[in-house]
Write a protein that holds these residues in place. Sequence first.
Motif: not given
Length: 447
Positions: A54, A223, A227, A391, A395, A437
């Motif tokens: 990731c 994930i 982040f 996320p 994104i 995501i």
Amino acid sequence: MKSADGQEEEQWASRHGFLLAAIGSAAGLGNIWRFSYVAGQNGGASFLIIYLVCILFIGLPIVIAEISIGRNAQSDAVQAFHHARPDQPWYLAGGLAVIGCFFILGFYSVIAGWSLKYFISALTGHLSETQDNSTFFSLFIAQPVEPIFWQAIMMAATVAVVAGGIQKGIEAVNRFLMPILVLIVVILAAYSLTLDDAGLGLAFLFTPDWSAFTRPAVYIAAIGQAFFSLGIGMAIFLTYGAYLPKSHSIPGAAATIVAGDSLLAIVAGLAIFPAVFSFGLNPAQGPELAFITLPELFLLMPGGRWLAILFFGLLVGAALTSMFSILEVPVAYFIRKTGRSRSTVALALGLIIFLLGAPASLGYSVFDSATMGGRNILELYDYAISNLLLPLGGISTALFAGWGWTKAKALGASEFNDKLSGRLWLFCLRFIAPIFIAWAFIALSFF
Ligand code: PFF
């Protein structure tokens, strides 16, 4: 970047200074406190592999995108998106980041405050006099005033450094602290690896359990951790990138930052897991791993008081260098918006953020009945930040750089020398990051 009076152009003094500050920003409580308990709960090695994938295909491309957007506009989060695409409302992504940073820092400062409390208790010897660390932790956290006091001290230190400016505040303190922090984590890992049965900890961290790859929950955790640990999606690298002079290459800098951050998480894992396994403790205890399990371990080890001083010193330093960067995002925006001085803005925002974080601290005492789905206020902050806010920010950044910006502008601003890697970068931003995501978002509601 222009300051309030429009005169002073703030910039990093050197590329080295920028890199140290950016690695300091990425490496924080997420690499030590959060990485250890999330890896502990998700099976160690399998989690680590997915996490690194990731980082490579989602984290690194987003860091490059953030620095490029910031450096290109030489301005704060909102203005930078607007500068790149004035005809579309992408500035909202910058707005989300500015607001997000208030909540992130509010929550983060609470745990940073706990770290400071433990550091001081280790220094004064109180921690090593304690017989039972779970009681030490619960007594500390179950009363309202003390945790808030330590949180306030960490916020005050952050405000003081950010008020000092980019070169004289943030860069200077990172230059001093970062080498010390690296040295401490290496010493701790070296010590931990000499313990009996350290190999069990190594096996946990490096020998994958293949069945874990079929569990969606491990991907979601990985994930979320990628982040959090990099701190992407909240315009932090965008804002630091805005102070980077035009002549510096971005992909190389981003790769250094990402490698430094992952390496620090792994070395912190090497400090923690061999020790945990060596003493037959459970690595899957959750957020209290660093604050209950590890202090218990230190008591059992020869020289444990010194280890505790080093470990909690590391946590405090790593938290601070990250806190500067989180505060800098709204500070840069509000300096431009209000025209006030850096110190006034830093102080005012610091106060608001402190107040936003206080309920998370009080969630263990005054507000302990305020829970949702079994999570108290602090756990809700952590959940919402890692699983929703970051996320969502990530994104938007990926979609903006991949689709919103024109291809030529994105490639121009990021300065990929080689066409193939530039294309690969855009491919990750256009497809891999958004799809993965979005999948994690959806999967989160089912698992
Ligand atoms: N990346 C840093 C850490 O791992 O602690 C700081 C951070 C920034 C954490 C942004 C979380 C976040 F949302």
